[in-house]
Scaffold this motif. Structure first.
Motif, PDB file in Angstrom:
ATOM      1  N   LYS A  17      18.681  34.688  38.331  1.00  6.97           N
ATOM      2  CA  LYS A  17      18.785  35.390  37.143  1.00  6.97           C
ATOM      3  C   LYS A  17      18.005  34.500  36.067  1.00  6.97           C
ATOM      4  O   LYS A  17      17.656  35.081  35.088  1.00  6.97           O
ATOM      5  CB  LYS A  17      20.186  35.669  36.941  1.00  6.97           C
ATOM      6  N   SER A  18      18.382  33.140  36.385  1.00  4.13           N
ATOM      7  CA  SER A  18      17.829  32.443  35.057  1.00  4.13           C
ATOM      8  C   SER A  18      16.142  32.339  34.875  1.00  4.13           C
ATOM      9  O   SER A  18      15.573  32.097  34.083  1.00  4.13           O
ATOM     10  CB  SER A  18      18.372  31.104  35.035  1.00  4.13           C
ATOM     11  N   SER A  19      15.643  32.422  36.249  1.00  3.35           N
ATOM     12  CA  SER A  19      14.277  32.405  36.382  1.00  3.35           C
ATOM     13  C   SER A  19      13.483  33.714  35.867  1.00  3.35           C
ATOM     14  O   SER A  19      12.476  33.848  35.511  1.00  3.35           O
ATOM     15  CB  SER A  19      13.686  31.889  37.572  1.00  3.35           C
ATOM     16  N   GLY A  20      14.509  34.650  36.021  1.00  2.64           N
ATOM     17  CA  GLY A  20      14.049  36.051  35.611  1.00  2.64           C
ATOM     18  C   GLY A  20      12.957  36.459  36.827  1.00  2.64           C
ATOM     19  O   GLY A  20      12.403  37.709  36.733  1.00  2.64           O
ATOM     20  N   ILE A  21      12.655  35.918  37.976  1.00  2.00           N
ATOM     21  CA  ILE A  21      11.464  36.465  38.638  1.00  2.00           C
ATOM     22  C   ILE A  21      12.400  36.971  39.901  1.00  2.00           C
ATOM     23  O   ILE A  21      13.224  36.472  40.611  1.00  2.00           O
ATOM     24  CB  ILE A  21      10.918  35.092  39.236  1.00  2.00           C
ATOM     25  N   THR A  22      12.121  38.067  40.348  1.00  2.00           N
ATOM     26  CA  THR A  22      12.684  38.882  41.392  1.00  2.00           C
ATOM     27  C   THR A  22      11.472  39.551  42.110  1.00  2.00           C
ATOM     28  O   THR A  22      10.369  39.674  41.574  1.00  2.00           O
ATOM     29  CB  THR A  22      13.525  40.000  40.602  1.00  2.00           C
ATOM     30  N   PRO A  23      11.672  40.007  43.239  1.00  2.00           N
ATOM     31  CA  PRO A  23      10.539  40.893  44.242  1.00  2.00           C
ATOM     32  C   PRO A  23      10.180  41.930  43.028  1.00  2.00           C
ATOM     33  O   PRO A  23       8.846  42.068  43.104  1.00  2.00           O
ATOM     34  CB  PRO A  23      11.278  41.185  45.454  1.00  2.00           C
ATOM     35  N   THR A  24      11.134  42.713  42.457  1.00  2.00           N
ATOM     36  CA  THR A  24      10.594  43.830  41.829  1.00  2.00           C
ATOM     37  C   THR A  24       9.890  43.698  40.497  1.00  2.00           C
ATOM     38  O   THR A  24       8.774  43.944  40.228  1.00  2.00           O
ATOM     39  CB  THR A  24      12.005  44.721  41.204  1.00  2.00           C
ATOM     40  N   SER A  25      10.110  42.285  39.898  1.00  2.00           N
ATOM     41  CA  SER A  25       9.416  41.754  38.685  1.00  2.00           C
ATOM     42  C   SER A  25       7.947  41.463  38.944  1.00  2.00           C
ATOM     43  O   SER A  25       6.968  41.810  38.519  1.00  2.00           O
ATOM     44  CB  SER A  25      10.140  40.599  37.834  1.00  2.00           C
ATOM     45  N   LEU A  26       7.787  40.734  40.265  1.00  2.00           N
ATOM     46  CA  LEU A  26       6.569  40.327  40.816  1.00  2.00           C
ATOM     47  C   LEU A  26       5.647  41.614  41.012  1.00  2.00           C
ATOM     48  O   LEU A  26       4.590  41.924  40.880  1.00  2.00           O
ATOM     49  CB  LEU A  26       6.658  39.571  41.882  1.00  2.00           C
ATOM     50  N   GLN A  27       6.358  42.654  41.809  1.00  2.00           N
ATOM     51  CA  GLN A  27       5.558  43.756  42.326  1.00  2.00           C
ATOM     52  C   GLN A  27       5.275  44.642  40.882  1.00  2.00           C
ATOM     53  O   GLN A  27       3.847  44.938  41.109  1.00  2.00           O
ATOM     54  CB  GLN A  27       6.675  44.746  42.831  1.00  2.00           C
ATOM     55  N   VAL A  39       2.218  47.131  46.970  1.00  2.00           N
ATOM     56  CA  VAL A  39       2.864  45.721  47.017  1.00  2.00           C
ATOM     57  C   VAL A  39       4.126  45.740  47.556  1.00  2.00           C
ATOM     58  O   VAL A  39       5.060  46.493  47.314  1.00  2.00           O
ATOM     59  CB  VAL A  39       2.740  45.352  45.316  1.00  2.00           C
ATOM     60  N   ASP A  40       4.396  44.927  48.374  1.00  2.00           N
ATOM     61  CA  ASP A  40       5.546  44.325  49.030  1.00  2.00           C
ATOM     62  C   ASP A  40       5.790  42.891  49.100  1.00  2.00           C
ATOM     63  O   ASP A  40       5.086  41.873  49.582  1.00  2.00           O
ATOM     64  CB  ASP A  40       5.750  44.862  50.748  1.00  2.00           C
ATOM     65  N   VAL A  41       6.971  42.729  48.035  1.00  2.00           N
ATOM     66  CA  VAL A  41       7.106  41.343  48.012  1.00  2.00           C
ATOM     67  C   VAL A  41       8.676  41.091  48.690  1.00  2.00           C
ATOM     68  O   VAL A  41       9.436  41.659  48.387  1.00  2.00           O
ATOM     69  CB  VAL A  41       7.373  40.855  46.476  1.00  2.00           C
ATOM     70  N   GLU A  42       8.758  39.766  49.437  1.00  2.00           N
ATOM     71  CA  GLU A  42       9.862  39.655  49.929  1.00  2.00           C
ATOM     72  C   GLU A  42      10.616  38.057  49.688  1.00  2.00           C
ATOM     73  O   GLU A  42       9.528  37.046  49.375  1.00  2.00           O
ATOM     74  CB  GLU A  42       9.902  39.587  51.554  1.00  2.00           C
ATOM     75  N   ASP A  43      11.747  38.119  49.370  1.00  2.00           N
ATOM     76  CA  ASP A  43      12.369  36.799  48.688  1.00  2.00           C
ATOM     77  C   ASP A  43      12.636  36.187  50.141  1.00  2.00           C
ATOM     78  O   ASP A  43      13.515  36.516  50.866  1.00  2.00           O
ATOM     79  CB  ASP A  43      13.381  37.213  47.825  1.00  2.00           C
ATOM     80  N   MET A  44      11.865  34.851  50.297  1.00  2.00           N
ATOM     81  CA  MET A  44      12.181  34.331  51.474  1.00  2.00           C
ATOM     82  C   MET A  44      13.227  33.149  51.225  1.00  2.00           C
ATOM     83  O   MET A  44      13.417  32.143  52.332  1.00  2.00           O
ATOM     84  CB  MET A  44      10.917  33.421  52.138  1.00  2.00           C
ATOM     85  N   SER A  45      13.778  32.881  50.209  1.00  2.00           N
ATOM     86  CA  SER A  45      14.514  31.779  49.656  1.00  2.00           C
ATOM     87  C   SER A  45      15.958  31.937  49.687  1.00  2.00           C
ATOM     88  O   SER A  45      16.912  31.220  49.383  1.00  2.00           O
ATOM     89  CB  SER A  45      14.292  31.506  48.143  1.00  2.00           C
ATOM     90  N   GLY A  46      16.547  33.070  50.296  1.00  2.00           N
ATOM     91  CA  GLY A  46      17.849  33.453  50.482  1.00  2.00           C
ATOM     92  C   GLY A  46      18.392  34.003  49.298  1.00  2.00           C
ATOM     93  O   GLY A  46      19.735  33.993  49.033  1.00  2.00           O
TER      94      GLY A  46
END
Length: 106
Positions: A17-27, A39-46
């Motif tokens: 939340k604090s970084s504001g970076i989500t798969p959706t925002s990157l897409q 565009v398909d972005v997957e969060d690999m960081s858990g």
């Protein structure tokens, strides 16, 4: 002493939340800046938003080497990449993407 890494799911959610970076925002950014068709972005960081894999399909990759494609993506996401730990893009042209889809279905 904190290492800056999230140790619980709640902490991971707060970091994301604090970084504001989500798969959706990157897409959304990639679709807008690269006119990406897919565009398909997957969060690999858990869930903490610090490591992402991406499949990006854009006609802007036509006649570009892998390195040139990655540079184009990295330029489009300069601010976002500076805020995350790991970024792994896979960049394909629409023709390469269709070929890959055909091979997967065969």
């Amino acid at each position: 002493m904190s290492t800056g890494a999230a140790e619980t799911d709640a902490q991971a959610e707060n970091v994301a939340k604090s970084s504001g970076i989500t798969p959706t925002s990157l897409q959304d950014t990639l679709k807008e800046k690269l006119q990406a068709e897919h565009v398909d972005v997957e969060d690999m960081s858990g869930g903490c938003g610090q490591a992402f894999n991406a499949m990006i399909v854009s006609s802007r990759f036509e006649k570009k080497s892998t390195l040139a494609r990655h540079r184009l993506v990295n330029s489009a996401l300069k601010t976002e990449i500076a805020a995350i730990h790991a970024w792994t893009p896979k960049c394909l042209t629409p023709e390469e993407w269709q070929r890959k889809q055909s091979e997967a279905g065969a």
